[in-house]
Design a protein around this motif. Structure first.
Motif, PDB file in Angstrom:
ATOM      1  N   UNK A 197       0.017   5.331   8.088  1.00  0.00           N
ATOM      2  CA  UNK A 197      -0.219   5.708   6.692  1.00  0.00           C
ATOM      3  C   UNK A 197      -1.665   5.392   6.358  1.00  0.00           C
ATOM      4  N   UNK A 198      -2.299   6.291   5.625  1.00  0.00           N
ATOM      5  CA  UNK A 198      -3.650   6.063   5.117  1.00  0.00           C
ATOM      6  C   UNK A 198      -3.567   6.076   3.594  1.00  0.00           C
ATOM      7  N   UNK A 199      -3.793   4.920   2.979  1.00  0.00           N
ATOM      8  CA  UNK A 199      -3.597   4.816   1.529  1.00  0.00           C
ATOM      9  C   UNK A 199      -4.255   3.552   0.996  1.00  0.00           C
ATOM     10  N   UNK A 200      -4.538   3.563  -0.306  1.00  0.00           N
ATOM     11  CA  UNK A 200      -4.970   2.331  -0.959  1.00  0.00           C
ATOM     12  C   UNK A 200      -3.809   1.343  -0.940  1.00  0.00           C
ATOM     13  N   UNK A 201      -4.119   0.098  -0.723  1.00  0.00           N
ATOM     14  CA  UNK A 201      -3.067  -0.925  -0.655  1.00  0.00           C
ATOM     15  C   UNK A 201      -2.811  -1.470  -2.054  1.00  0.00           C
ATOM     16  N   UNK A 202      -2.198  -0.618  -2.880  1.00  0.00           N
ATOM     17  CA  UNK A 202      -1.871  -1.034  -4.241  1.00  0.00           C
ATOM     18  C   UNK A 202      -0.439  -0.629  -4.576  1.00  0.00           C
ATOM     19  N   UNK A 203       0.110  -1.087  -5.682  1.00  0.00           N
ATOM     20  CA  UNK A 203       1.536  -0.883  -5.954  1.00  0.00           C
ATOM     21  C   UNK A 203       1.982   0.575  -5.995  1.00  0.00           C
ATOM     22  N   UNK A 204       1.107   1.494  -6.419  1.00  0.00           N
ATOM     23  CA  UNK A 204       1.508   2.893  -6.523  1.00  0.00           C
ATOM     24  C   UNK A 204       1.910   3.451  -5.161  1.00  0.00           C
ATOM     25  N   UNK A 205       1.262   3.000  -4.110  1.00  0.00           N
ATOM     26  CA  UNK A 205       1.540   3.522  -2.766  1.00  0.00           C
ATOM     27  C   UNK A 205       2.795   2.907  -2.158  1.00  0.00           C
ATOM     28  N   UNK A 206       3.314   1.837  -2.739  1.00  0.00           N
ATOM     29  CA  UNK A 206       4.575   1.212  -2.342  1.00  0.00           C
ATOM     30  C   UNK A 206       4.676   0.985  -0.827  1.00  0.00           C
ATOM     31  N   UNK A 207       3.659   0.373  -0.254  1.00  0.00           N
ATOM     32  CA  UNK A 207       3.673   0.049   1.173  1.00  0.00           C
ATOM     33  C   UNK A 207       4.810  -0.929   1.516  1.00  0.00           C
ATOM     34  N   UNK A 208       5.232  -1.827   0.605  1.00  0.00           N
ATOM     35  CA  UNK A 208       6.362  -2.700   0.951  1.00  0.00           C
ATOM     36  C   UNK A 208       7.612  -1.947   1.401  1.00  0.00           C
ATOM     37  N   UNK A 209       7.920  -0.806   0.763  1.00  0.00           N
ATOM     38  CA  UNK A 209       9.077  -0.022   1.193  1.00  0.00           C
ATOM     39  C   UNK A 209       8.905   0.456   2.629  1.00  0.00           C
ATOM     40  N   UNK A 210       7.689   0.910   2.967  1.00  0.00           N
ATOM     41  CA  UNK A 210       7.419   1.356   4.336  1.00  0.00           C
ATOM     42  C   UNK A 210       7.590   0.207   5.324  1.00  0.00           C
ATOM     43  N   UNK A 211       7.083  -0.972   4.986  1.00  0.00           N
ATOM     44  CA  UNK A 211       7.181  -2.118   5.901  1.00  0.00           C
ATOM     45  C   UNK A 211       8.641  -2.522   6.097  1.00  0.00           C
ATOM     46  N   UNK A 212       9.436  -2.535   5.023  1.00  0.00           N
ATOM     47  CA  UNK A 212      10.861  -2.864   5.162  1.00  0.00           C
ATOM     48  C   UNK A 212      11.554  -1.866   6.095  1.00  0.00           C
ATOM     49  N   UNK A 233      -5.747  -4.505  -3.219  1.00  0.00           N
ATOM     50  CA  UNK A 233      -5.406  -5.827  -3.729  1.00  0.00           C
ATOM     51  C   UNK A 233      -4.117  -6.392  -3.148  1.00  0.00           C
ATOM     52  N   UNK A 234      -3.287  -5.566  -2.531  1.00  0.00           N
ATOM     53  CA  UNK A 234      -2.022  -6.041  -1.978  1.00  0.00           C
ATOM     54  C   UNK A 234      -2.113  -6.453  -0.502  1.00  0.00           C
ATOM     55  N   UNK A 235      -3.296  -6.431   0.072  1.00  0.00           N
ATOM     56  CA  UNK A 235      -3.392  -6.620   1.522  1.00  0.00           C
ATOM     57  C   UNK A 235      -2.775  -7.939   1.982  1.00  0.00           C
ATOM     58  N   UNK A 236      -3.101  -9.054   1.328  1.00  0.00           N
ATOM     59  CA  UNK A 236      -2.567 -10.360   1.747  1.00  0.00           C
ATOM     60  C   UNK A 236      -1.045 -10.377   1.654  1.00  0.00           C
ATOM     61  N   UNK A 237      -0.515  -9.835   0.571  1.00  0.00           N
ATOM     62  CA  UNK A 237       0.934  -9.784   0.379  1.00  0.00           C
ATOM     63  C   UNK A 237       1.606  -8.958   1.474  1.00  0.00           C
ATOM     64  N   UNK A 238       0.988  -7.824   1.825  1.00  0.00           N
ATOM     65  CA  UNK A 238       1.570  -6.951   2.836  1.00  0.00           C
ATOM     66  C   UNK A 238       1.513  -7.582   4.225  1.00  0.00           C
ATOM     67  N   UNK A 239       0.422  -8.257   4.520  1.00  0.00           N
ATOM     68  CA  UNK A 239       0.319  -8.936   5.814  1.00  0.00           C
ATOM     69  C   UNK A 239       1.397 -10.005   5.953  1.00  0.00           C
ATOM     70  N   UNK A 240       1.690 -10.700   4.861  1.00  0.00           N
ATOM     71  CA  UNK A 240       2.751 -11.708   4.890  1.00  0.00           C
ATOM     72  C   UNK A 240       4.109 -11.044   5.127  1.00  0.00           C
ATOM     73  N   UNK A 241       4.364  -9.909   4.493  1.00  0.00           N
ATOM     74  CA  UNK A 241       5.611  -9.176   4.705  1.00  0.00           C
ATOM     75  C   UNK A 241       5.770  -8.777   6.171  1.00  0.00           C
ATOM     76  N   UNK A 242       4.672  -8.311   6.776  1.00  0.00           N
ATOM     77  CA  UNK A 242       4.718  -7.896   8.177  1.00  0.00           C
ATOM     78  C   UNK A 242       5.103  -9.076   9.067  1.00  0.00           C
TER      79      UNK A 242
END
Length: 736
Positions: A197-212, A233-242
């Motif tokens: 995925x190529x996207x801004x790491x912000x809530x609108x892109x909902x990367x957490x759903x993709x990671x789950x 702005x969500x990069x740290x949060x997403x890395x923790x989810x991964x």
């Protein structure tokens, strides 16, 4: 044509790609200038593409405004086109000093642009949304974005949709997969199935759903890998989810990528998990590199990703469905290849940069023509009728009237007086006001050439005397406001009471310029009232020109558990006096159609709030398969449903009108003279008065209808006459 495009210059992602691609194409035949507030990669890339580019080298906003104003006036520019919040604010500031249209492209949902940044949303966000409401035109980057803006109260008549286009050069430049991965420090082997995925790491892109979804899928398919390109702005949060959800070394964050061809060439599956989009370049860029695609069904995405045809669609936030689709593609190389080929062909055919630029030029020409005509004086049309009540027949008439007016003048501003303004605006794509908001309606009447009282039987008081008086009053007000008045494809009568008949005759003779009627009986009725002054023509119901949406109808039937490939026939009932005492005839006909012709009865509720009770009672005692379907206001889908039916048995007039338009066999049940009048006009004898309805004559009528071909010569002639409504309206518009 000379156009100035104004943008901050710090934009990234889809907005940057769209603007630069558009300007490169526009510059081939027109003088398009890009003006940025700052120097940077955006401006540098524009120059490399041969786009004329300027930087505003000023210290204060006032100096920037004066510099822009001078450039626009001295340069002879015809349009100022703004992109982004800062440019939109300057566009509003400049608009009062300019004698040219100012337009803006809406690249994303204005309400979500500053999601997660409350202070910025309360300042720049509010100012941006205010600016967008004061534009000569808005360009929405998909039909769904236009619908979203209309639902937020933006004027539908000033919004034009356009889809992002992408270039297809003769030679695509990209690095081999292994080389590209190595440049990123990744050593995944060739057997891996790479999702990305190529996207801004912000809530609108909902990367957490993709990671789950990926984390759950990767535990079943160990060869799955995921690349996430972008910053935010969500990069740290997403890395923790991964770290918590995904197998070790199965996910890599690779930051912003400039070589997007190599990125997408590296992928097996392109992902999009956003909760909101317009028409993302991430989809078309991936399609250009033959990527299979899984995306959320948001914005304009379903226009290119057709579920199970050119990719897979999932609902936003549905990580379980996304997980299942990811596993399905991981296990099936041939499926990935087929979906990649099919989405490539669709994007290549329908979403090229050339097509996007051609559409933009069309919008510019329309805006310029409308702007020039509005400066000269009256220009526009107001339509009033029984709209916004949830009746698919009336709303289909409205859609057809608008289409016929657009055939006469594609630039014409149109406003509809309706019970539900926003719903009507979304459905039709034109402006709307509430039927009792006389201040706003009056403003439209004072600037329009033509007032249309049209669609349906408005001149009658069988159902309501108040509605008759309302439509007569609105005709009077429109004429006093300076409009020409046309009654458009109407029915007339019955009108009960001598004083009401006198009121109708007086109003129509004094305030109406032209009347077109949908059947000869309506002409006789008006003549009997003493209506002699307006020009009267017998044409046909405008809804006869409604086109069928066959694919939409197929999906609609499947959602309602009807196999479109099996035989079915339709009942369209409505509550009326003794209709409830005649339901045994409907049940007998349903059984007869099933036993003799192998047709499943399907009951359609044209106006669900009113029709569901009688429909459910009619079907309740059937011992054969049947379906009850509540329709909505999409007349094109409904026409597709009727086109696929073997037979229509209808009380509601527009069930029969649609059957005629689609060459479907029909039997009418006449509860009102308008039904028998239409069937007589068609020369179709298969019509039974409601008070004479019984099982024997209804089944006999079914047999008579089924013995005949679907198409009749009378129906062909009457459908042609329905076009005359628009032609007469066009002559009235041109006569000024």
């Amino acid at each position: 044509m000379k156009i100035m495009h104004l943008i901050s210059g710090g934009d990234v992602g889809g907005a940057k790609t769209q603007v630069l691609t558009m300007l490169r194409e526009l510059s081939k035949a027109h003088q398009a200038t890009l003006v940025c507030f700052i120097e940077g990669p955006f401006a540098e890339e524009a120059r490399e593409m041969g786009i004329q580019t300027r930087i505003l080298k000023t210290k204060t906003p006032y100096q920037a405004k004066m510099d822009l104003l001078k450039g626009l006036q001295e340069g002879g520019y015809e349009i100022l086109h703004c992109h982004g919040a800062k440019a939109n604010l300057f566009g509003t500031w400049l608009r009062r000093h300019l004698d040219i249209p100012v337009i803006s492209t809406v690249h994303s949902d204005p309400k979500l642009d500053y999601m997660g940044r409350p202070a910025a949303n309360m300042t720049f966000g509010v100012a941006n949304r205010f600016s967008l409401r004061h534009r000569d035109a808005l360009v929405a980057v998909s039909d769904s974005m236009k619908e979203l803006l209309v639902s937020r109260g933006y004027d539908a008549d000033r919004i034009w949709p356009i889809y992002n286009g992408i270039s297809f050069p003769e030679r695509m430049e990209y690095r081999p997969r292994g080389e590209f991965l190595k440049s990123l420090g990744i050593d995944w082997d060739e057997t891996c199935v790479i999702y990305g995925i190529a996207a801004r790491l912000n809530p609108v892109k909902d990367i957490p759903t993709l990671i789950r979804a990926f984390g759950a899928a990767a535990k079943r398919c160990s060869n799955m890998r995921l690349m996430i390109a972008g910053e935010g702005e969500q990069k740290d949060e997403l890395e923790q989810m991964v770290r918590e959800l995904c197998p070790e070394d199965s996910v890599r964050f690779v930051g912003w990528q400039t070589d997007m061809n190599s990125f997408y060439h590296c992928l097996d599956v392109n992902m999009l998990s956003s909760i909101s989009e317009t028409f993302p370049y991430a989809i078309t860029e991936g399609a250009r590199m033959y990527c299979a695609t899984i995306a959320t069904a948001v914005g304009g995405v379903p226009q290119v990703v057709l579920d199970e045809k050119t990719g897979f669609l999932v609902e936003p936030g549905d990580w379980e469905k996304m997980r299942d689709r990811m596993i399905e593609l991981a296990l099936d190389h041939k499926l990935r290849s087929r979906l990649g080929q099919q989405i490539y062909q669709k994007v290549r055919t329908e979403f090229s940069a050339e097509a996007m630029a051609a559409r933009q030029i069309e919008i510019y020409n329309t805006v310029l023509m409308r702007y020039a005509k509005q400066k000269k004086g009256r220009y526009g049309a107001v339509i009033c009728g029984a709209y916004g009540k949830g009746n698919v027949g009336d709303d289909s008439i409205l859609v057809t009237i608008i289409a016929q007016l657009r055939q006469q003048d594609p630039c014409l501003p149109i406003c509809v007086m309706t019970r539900k303004p926003r719903q009507t605006a979304i459905m039709t794509g034109v402006s709307s006001v509430h039927i009792f908001h006389w201040l706003r309606a009056g403003k439209w009447m004072k600037k329009s050439q033509l007032y249309i009282s049209g669609g349906g039987t408005l001149i009658q008081n069988s159902t309501s005397t108040r509605s008759l008086l309302y439509y007569l009053f609105s005709i009077q007000q429109a004429k006093k406001s300076g409009c020409k008045v046309m009654m458009y494809g109407c029915g007339a009568g019955p009108v009960h009471g001598k004083r009401y008949i006198r009121c109708v005759a007086k109003t129509l003779n004094r305030y109406v310029d032209c009347i077109t009627l949908r059947d000869p009986d309506s002409e006789k009725t008006l003549r009997s009232f003493g209506v002699t002054v307006p020009q009267v023509s017998v044409t046909a119901d405008p809804a006869l020109q409604m086109l069928a949406d066959e694919e939409g109808a197929r999906r609609f039937l499947l959602r309602n558990d009807v196999d479109p490939h099996e035989k079915y026939f339709l009942f369209v009932l409505r509550p009326w006096e003794d209709a409830f005492q005649r339901l045994e005839s409907i049940r007998a006909a349903a059984q007869y159609g099933w036993d003799k012709y192998g047709m499943m009865p399907v009951f359609l509720c044209f106006e669900p709030a009113r029709d569901e009770t009688i429909t459910q009672r009619a079907a309740s005692q059937l011992q054969i398969p049947y379906r009850i379907i509540s329709t909505h206001t999409d007349g094109a889908q409904l026409c597709g449903v009727i086109a696929g039916a073997e037979l229509v048995i209808g009380m509601r007039l527009h069930a029969l009108v649609f059957a005629c338009s689609q060459n479907t066999r029909m039997v009418g049940i006449s509860y009102d003279p308008k039904v028998s009048g239409f069937m007589d006009y068609l020369g179709n004898p298969n019509c039974i008065p409601l008070d004479q309805l019984n099982p024997e004559n209804l089944c006999l009528m079914m047999d008579q209808a089924m013995r005949h071909e679907r198409t009749s010569q009378n129906a062909v002639v009457i459908k042609q006459k329905a076009q005359e409504n628009g032609q007469i309206a066009g002559r009235m518009l041109q006569s000024d």
